[in-house]
Design a protein around this motif. Sequence first.
Motif, PDB file in Angstrom:
ATOM      1  N   LYS A   1       0.840  -1.202   0.000  1.00 18.28           N
ATOM      2  CA  LYS A   1       0.000   0.000   0.000  1.00 18.28           C
ATOM      3  C   LYS A   1       0.872   1.248   0.000  1.00 18.28           C
ATOM      4  O   LYS A   1       0.608   2.207  -0.741  1.00 18.28           O
TER       5      LYS A   1
ATOM      6  N   LYS B   1      -7.283   3.366  -8.244  1.00 19.25           N
ATOM      7  CA  LYS B   1      -8.107   2.152  -8.097  1.00 19.25           C
ATOM      8  C   LYS B   1      -7.330   1.088  -7.324  1.00 19.25           C
ATOM      9  O   LYS B   1      -7.871   0.416  -6.440  1.00 19.25           O
ATOM     10  N   ASN B   2      -6.061   0.946  -7.680  1.00 19.03           N
ATOM     11  CA  ASN B   2      -5.196  -0.028  -7.010  1.00 19.03           C
ATOM     12  C   ASN B   2      -5.051   0.312  -5.527  1.00 19.03           C
ATOM     13  O   ASN B   2      -5.051  -0.577  -4.670  1.00 19.03           O
TER      14      ASN B   2
ATOM     15  N   THR C   1      -8.112  -0.728  -3.645  1.00 23.17           N
ATOM     16  CA  THR C   1      -8.065  -2.183  -3.452  1.00 23.17           C
ATOM     17  C   THR C   1      -7.106  -2.540  -2.326  1.00 23.17           C
ATOM     18  O   THR C   1      -7.414  -3.387  -1.480  1.00 23.17           O
ATOM     19  N   LYS C   2      -5.942  -1.888  -2.303  1.00 23.86           N
ATOM     20  CA  LYS C   2      -4.949  -2.155  -1.248  1.00 23.86           C
ATOM     21  C   LYS C   2      -5.494  -1.763   0.126  1.00 23.86           C
ATOM     22  O   LYS C   2      -5.244  -2.463   1.113  1.00 23.86           O
TER      23      LYS C   2
ATOM     24  N   LYS D   1      -8.642  -1.801   1.063  1.00 25.11           N
ATOM     25  CA  LYS D   1      -9.612  -2.835   1.443  1.00 25.11           C
ATOM     26  C   LYS D   1      -8.893  -4.106   1.895  1.00 25.11           C
ATOM     27  O   LYS D   1      -9.258  -4.711   2.896  1.00 25.11           O
ATOM     28  N   GLU D   2      -7.869  -4.492   1.138  1.00 22.21           N
ATOM     29  CA  GLU D   2      -7.099  -5.687   1.483  1.00 22.21           C
ATOM     30  C   GLU D   2      -6.406  -5.510   2.837  1.00 22.21           C
ATOM     31  O   GLU D   2      -6.373  -6.435   3.654  1.00 22.21           O
TER      32      GLU D   2
END
Length: 143
Positions: A34, A82-83, A86-87, A89-90
Amino acid sequence: MSTKFKFGLEKLLEIRIEKEEESKRQFTKTQREKQETERKLIDLKESYDKYSGIKEGESLVYQKIKRNYLFALDKGIVETEKNLITKNKELEIRRNDLLKKQIDRKTVDILKDRQYTEFTKEEERKEQIFNDELALYAYMRSH
């Protein structure tokens, strides 16, 4: 007289500690990814700001090349944002998993502590009984 403390769920505790350590490694790895994504996004935005705008003395060909570059940077920024989402959330999933595994380990750890406390109290009780018997025996011998 004294016996060694043996915890019956020691293997379970070891397994839960291993799972917690693995979860910590995954959390740290995701956190690092991240941070790298955030750095990449900052670099892309800085490049976009650096090359945006028209300066005096630029040729049309250079401006067209720069516009294409800015378009590619803009796509890269959108993709990286966007990535990053996602990071994030992960990372939240990994954080929750780590917390759950820490709670699981602490549960067994608390059981171990309680059993150890009971064990030491029982050992102290046995030792006190033994000392009382010795004192009684010594008293009986002296009289």
